[in-house]
Enzyme design. Structure first.
Site, short mmCIF file in Angstrom:
data_model
loop_
_atom_site.label_atom_id
_atom_site.label_comp_id
_atom_site.label_asym_id
_atom_site.label_seq_id
_atom_site.Cartn_x
_atom_site.Cartn_y
_atom_site.Cartn_z
N ASN A 58 -1.19 -6.29 -14.31
CA ASN A 58 -0.29 -5.00 -14.25
C ASN A 58 0.98 -5.19 -14.89
O ASN A 58 1.68 -5.98 -14.76
CB ASN A 58 0.01 -4.70 -12.68
CG ASN A 58 1.02 -3.72 -12.38
OD1 ASN A 58 1.85 -3.50 -12.94
ND2 ASN A 58 0.77 -3.05 -11.33
N HIS A 61 6.48 -4.22 -14.95
CA HIS A 61 7.70 -5.08 -14.80
C HIS A 61 8.08 -5.28 -16.40
O HIS A 61 9.10 -5.68 -16.37
CB HIS A 61 7.68 -6.12 -13.94
CG HIS A 61 7.36 -5.66 -12.51
ND1 HIS A 61 8.30 -5.00 -12.06
CD2 HIS A 61 6.38 -6.01 -11.80
CE1 HIS A 61 7.99 -4.72 -10.64
NE2 HIS A 61 6.82 -5.53 -10.49
N HIS A 65 1.36 1.91 -13.30
CA HIS A 65 1.74 2.67 -12.10
C HIS A 65 2.69 3.48 -12.57
O HIS A 65 3.94 3.28 -12.69
CB HIS A 65 2.07 1.89 -10.87
CG HIS A 65 2.17 2.66 -9.64
ND1 HIS A 65 2.37 2.09 -8.53
CD2 HIS A 65 2.28 4.01 -9.40
CE1 HIS A 65 2.77 3.07 -7.65
NE2 HIS A 65 2.35 4.23 -8.12
N ARG A 93 4.99 6.02 -11.40
CA ARG A 93 5.57 6.34 -10.14
C ARG A 93 6.22 7.75 -10.21
O ARG A 93 6.65 8.18 -11.26
CB ARG A 93 6.59 5.36 -9.65
CG ARG A 93 5.96 4.12 -8.92
CD ARG A 93 7.12 3.31 -8.45
NE ARG A 93 6.44 2.20 -7.47
CZ ARG A 93 6.28 2.52 -6.26
NH1 ARG A 93 6.76 3.48 -5.65
NH2 ARG A 93 5.70 1.58 -5.51
N ARG A 123 10.16 4.78 -12.35
CA ARG A 123 11.23 3.90 -12.28
C ARG A 123 10.66 2.54 -13.21
O ARG A 123 11.69 1.80 -13.60
CB ARG A 123 11.29 3.10 -10.80
CG ARG A 123 10.14 2.25 -10.18
CD ARG A 123 10.54 1.52 -8.98
NE ARG A 123 10.66 2.29 -7.98
CZ ARG A 123 10.29 2.09 -6.59
NH1 ARG A 123 10.00 0.76 -6.42
NH2 ARG A 123 10.25 2.62 -5.55
N GLU A 169 -2.65 3.76 -11.78
CA GLU A 169 -2.29 3.81 -10.46
C GLU A 169 -1.45 5.18 -10.18
O GLU A 169 -0.46 5.40 -10.94
CB GLU A 169 -1.42 2.73 -10.04
CG GLU A 169 -2.31 1.33 -9.84
CD GLU A 169 -1.36 0.38 -9.22
OE1 GLU A 169 -0.25 0.64 -8.64
OE2 GLU A 169 -1.75 -0.94 -9.45
N THR A 227 4.39 -1.05 -3.31
CA THR A 227 3.32 -0.49 -2.92
C THR A 227 3.06 -1.43 -1.52
O THR A 227 2.38 -2.24 -1.65
CB THR A 227 2.02 -0.13 -3.66
OG1 THR A 227 2.45 0.23 -4.92
CG2 THR A 227 1.07 0.89 -2.92
N GLU A 270 -9.48 -0.93 -3.56
CA GLU A 270 -8.86 -2.26 -3.89
C GLU A 270 -8.18 -2.60 -2.56
O GLU A 270 -7.54 -1.83 -2.19
CB GLU A 270 -7.91 -1.95 -5.06
CG GLU A 270 -6.97 -3.02 -5.23
CD GLU A 270 -6.20 -3.12 -6.49
OE1 GLU A 270 -6.64 -1.95 -7.61
OE2 GLU A 270 -5.02 -3.43 -6.70
N HIS A 273 -2.43 -7.22 -4.98
CA HIS A 273 -0.91 -7.39 -4.41
C HIS A 273 -0.46 -8.94 -4.18
O HIS A 273 -1.28 -9.49 -3.18
CB HIS A 273 -0.62 -6.46 -3.37
CG HIS A 273 0.61 -5.87 -3.20
ND1 HIS A 273 1.64 -6.62 -2.89
CD2 HIS A 273 1.03 -4.89 -3.66
CE1 HIS A 273 2.77 -5.76 -3.05
NE2 HIS A 273 2.27 -4.52 -3.65
N1 PXP Z 1 -2.64 -3.41 -7.27
C1 PXP Z 1 -1.81 -2.29 -6.62
C2 PXP Z 1 -2.58 -1.14 -6.48
C3 PXP Z 1 -0.59 -2.26 -6.68
O1 PXP Z 1 0.23 -1.04 -6.35
C4 PXP Z 1 0.05 -3.36 -7.44
C5 PXP Z 1 1.81 -3.46 -7.16
O2 PXP Z 1 1.93 -2.50 -8.13
C6 PXP Z 1 -0.70 -4.58 -7.62
C7 PXP Z 1 -2.01 -4.36 -7.59
C8 PXP Z 1 -0.05 -5.63 -8.21
O3 PXP Z 1 0.60 -6.50 -7.40
P1 PXP Z 1 1.55 -7.66 -7.79
O4 PXP Z 1 2.60 -6.96 -8.76
O5 PXP Z 1 2.20 -7.82 -6.67
O6 PXP Z 1 0.63 -8.51 -8.29
#
Ligand code: PXP
Length: 238
Positions: free
Chosen positions: A7, A10, A43, A45, A49, A69, A100, A150, A191
């Site tokens: 992901n 960031h 994602h 959003r 953001r 996402e 999330t 997931e 997550h």
């Molecule tokens: N999977 C989903 C569905 C998420 O919403 C997120 C966070 O945006 C992640 C995975 C990745 O989580 P993390 O950034 O905590 O590794």
């Protein structure tokens, strides 16, 4: 073979902090794949953001396998269908949350989610539902016709990081994963994962895909993206 999705939200968070164009999420997405990840998660959003519509448009024009996402609403469905990502993950979204914070409420919104999944399935977009590890939600996911679930791993990740007993949460996730597979649903996890959490969760054979963001991007500041992806791949693909 288990898969790794990275992901990169960031990267956009960091870019947006200065309002310029660096670091560039598209460049990083290409690097992530070059360094051994199987897909890139973004994602979009509702408050935009981090990743924005232009990022999505640009990244969709590449050959990078994208896991998009989105929140469960018709505006986001329209955007997904227009950009045609390889994968979509439906997530709950609250304006004020930092990230999330939990899984979808499938019993409350199953009709709407089923409609959205149907539209995505029709376009041959593999669709997953981000859920808490409960048997009830796996059952609903089957009724909704989702290809994958997931499992939200935030709780177990926190327990592991705080050095607390995580065994009952681990057993819960394992039981849900086995149940999902028995119903023909592919299982992913996402997550809060870092090296240790990933190592523990990768013991559950039914989990086929790990989606990790914050830790990989954060750790890459110290040891570089290539090295982090290599280390995570070594854990999940051994
Ligand atoms: N999977 C989903 C569905 C998420 O919403 C997120 C966070 O945006 C992640 C995975 C990745 O989580 P993390 O950034 O905590 O590794």
């Amino acid at each position: 073979m288990k898969r790794l999705g990275v992901n990169i939200d960031h990267v956009a968070t960091l870019r947006n902090a200065r309002g310029g164009s660096h670091p560039n999420p598209i460049v990083v997405a290409k690097e992530v794949i070059k360094f051994g990840a199987d897909s890139v998660t973004i994602h979009l959003r509702e408050d935009r953001r981090h990743i924005n519509d232009i990022d999505l448009k640009k990244i969709s024009r590449t050959k990078i396998p994208i896991n998009l996402e989105i929140a469960c609403n018709y505006e986001m469905l329209k955007i997904a269908l227009k950009n045609n990502p390889k994968f979509v993950c439906l997530v709950p979204e609250k304006r004020k949350e930092v990230t999330t914070e939990g899984g979808l409420n499938l019993s409350k919104y199953n009709k709407k989610i089923k409609y959205i999944v149907e539209k995505l399935n029709k376009k041959k977009i593999r669709t997953s539902l981000f859920i808490d590890p409960t048997l009830k939600d796996i059952f609903y996911s089957k009724k909704i016709n989702a290809n994958c679930v997931e499992i939200h791993t935030g709780k177990i990740s926190n327990l592991i990081k705080m050095k607390k007993n995580y065994l009952s949460e681990f057993k819960k996730i394992k039981k849900c994963a086995k149940y999902a597979v028995s119903l023909g649903i592919e299982v992913h996890a996402g997550h809060g994962m870092d090296y240790k959490t990933t190592k523990i969760l990768s013991k559950i054979n039914e989990i086929k895909e790990f989606n990790i963001g914050h830790f990989i991007i954060g750790e890459s500041i110290s040891i570089g993206l290539k090295n982090v992806i290599k280390k995570i791949n070594k854990i999940i693909k051994k």
